[in-house]
Design an enzyme around this catalytic site. Structure first.
Site, PDB file in Angstrom:
ATOM      1  CD  GLU A 174      -5.077  52.834  72.587  1.00  0.00           C
ATOM      2  OE1 GLU A 174      -5.440  54.148  72.413  1.00  0.00           O
ATOM      3  OE2 GLU A 174      -4.003  52.805  72.857  1.00  0.00           O
ATOM      4  CE  LYS A 216      -2.860  53.425  69.561  1.00  0.00           C
ATOM      5  NZ  LYS A 216      -2.878  54.898  69.210  1.00  0.00           N
TER       6      LYS A 216
END
Ligand code: 13P
Length: 351
Positions: A174, A216
């Site tokens: 992420e 992500k």
């Protein structure tokens, strides 16, 4: 299970991920905002309500937990991972240790947590986790992000991902370019491209299996302070272009963060992206605030009224499930009049 299969299960058609991994500090802020005391019981109480909502397993493939939650027991005596498994939901765990000021560029943050990570991963696997999350943040301003923060965070994300795959779990990678700032969408595109490029270079250097990760990222948006209107069709086109340019074709899919978008914006934009997706990449959600805000506000009205909170949450999860296949329409928001769709929240720098 092999990590490639876990990744595909996380990205199953019409399902996405619930990020319920707020650290105790962040969760306390969320609860303070609705005037509910942040006790261990209340933190678990709210989360258990979400995890047992009607048809949650049809909309949610995985839940990211925080260290406190993965070790808690639900009211029926099951551990939280057992409770999730019974609904065919994969338990995941946040494993970064939050952000710290970066040496040489103290206005920027790097993500900490590699020390002792291998041991913690073993523990979490034994507790039932099958995937993990590590979040790095990048802010946009006249002088930021620096090359230093881009390189430092990419190296840690890659080392983290390699260790997680070694432990037979899927790393959610992420890198979040924050929406804070007065930049326009093109600047967000440029910065996100540079960040992703560096991350994938480092992931390759660490020999991370691309088939066994879930990316992500943020969507490509105008800065929250720019005063510019975000048009879903433009966001979708720019986001798709950025990801096509920078994500290797072996990566199975993308689970977006919501990053401070309102619930409705996050659903609309994911839906638009899926409507124009002409790649093999799967695009779904891994939302925290954009899945929980309405439910949290409803819960705060009466923390014992489980049903009312669950109906708000199930509705939101269902809407995002539709958006994950590009089949959401505004008129499906039938519960709009009953629930409180919250205003966009501001980005958060804390974990
Ligand atoms: P938001 O969707 O609230 O941005 O949270 C997602 C997340 O997991 C951030 O790390």
């Amino acid at each position: 299970m092999e990590i490639e299969k876990i990744a595909l299960q996380m990205l199953a058609s019409g399902k996405g991920i619930l990020a319920a991994d707020e650290s105790t500090g962040t969760m306390t802020k969320r609860l303070d905002s609705v005037k509910v005391p942040s006790t261990e019981e209340n933190r678990l109480g709210f989360r258990e309500i979400l995890f047992t909502s009607n048809k949650v397993g049809s909309y949610v493939s995985g839940v990211i937990l925080y260290d406190e939650t993965i070790k808690q027991k639900s009211s029926n005596g099951d551990t939280i991972p057992e409770l999730l498994n019974k609904q065919n939901i994969l338990p995941g765990i946040k494993v970064d240790a939050g952000t710290k000021p970066l040496d040489g560029s103290p206005d920027e943050l790097y993500t900490d947590g590699l020390t002792g990570l291998s041991e913690r991963l073993k523990e979490y696997y034994n507790l039932g986790a099958r995937f993990t999350k590590w979040r790095a943040v990048y802010k946009i301003s006249k002088d930021h992000p620096s090359q230093n923060v881009i390189t430092t965070n990419a190296k840690s994300l890659a080392k983290y991902a390699a260790l997680v795959q070694e432990a037979n779990m899927v790393p959610i990678v992420e890198p979040e370019v924050l929406m804070d700032g007065n930049h326009d969408i093109n600047k967000c595109f440029e910065v996100t491209s540079a960040v992703l490029k560096e991350c994938f270079q480092e992931l390759k250097n660490e020999k991370v299996k691309m088939e066994g990760i879930v990316l992500k990222p943020n969507m490509i948006l105008n800065g929250a302070d720019s005063g510019l209107k975000n048009e879903p069709a433009i966001i979708a086109a720019k986001t798709l272009e950025c990801l096509k340019n920078n994500v290797p074709k072996e990566v199975p899919g993308i689970a977006f963060l919501s990053g401070g978008q309102s619930e409705l914006e996050a659903t609309t934009n994911l839906n638009e992206i899926n409507k124009i997706n002409d790649t093999k990449l799967i695009f779904t959600f891994s939302y925290g605030r954009a899945l929980q805000q309405g439910a949290l506000k409803q819960w705060a009205k009466d923390i014992h009224d489980k049903k009312a909170t669950q109906s708000v949450f199930s509705h939101r999860a269902y809407m995002n499930s539709l958006a994950a296949t590009g089949s959401w329409k505004q008129d499906k928001e039938v519960l709009l009049s009953l629930i409180h769709i919250s205003e966009p929240t501001r980005p958060r720098l804390i974990s």
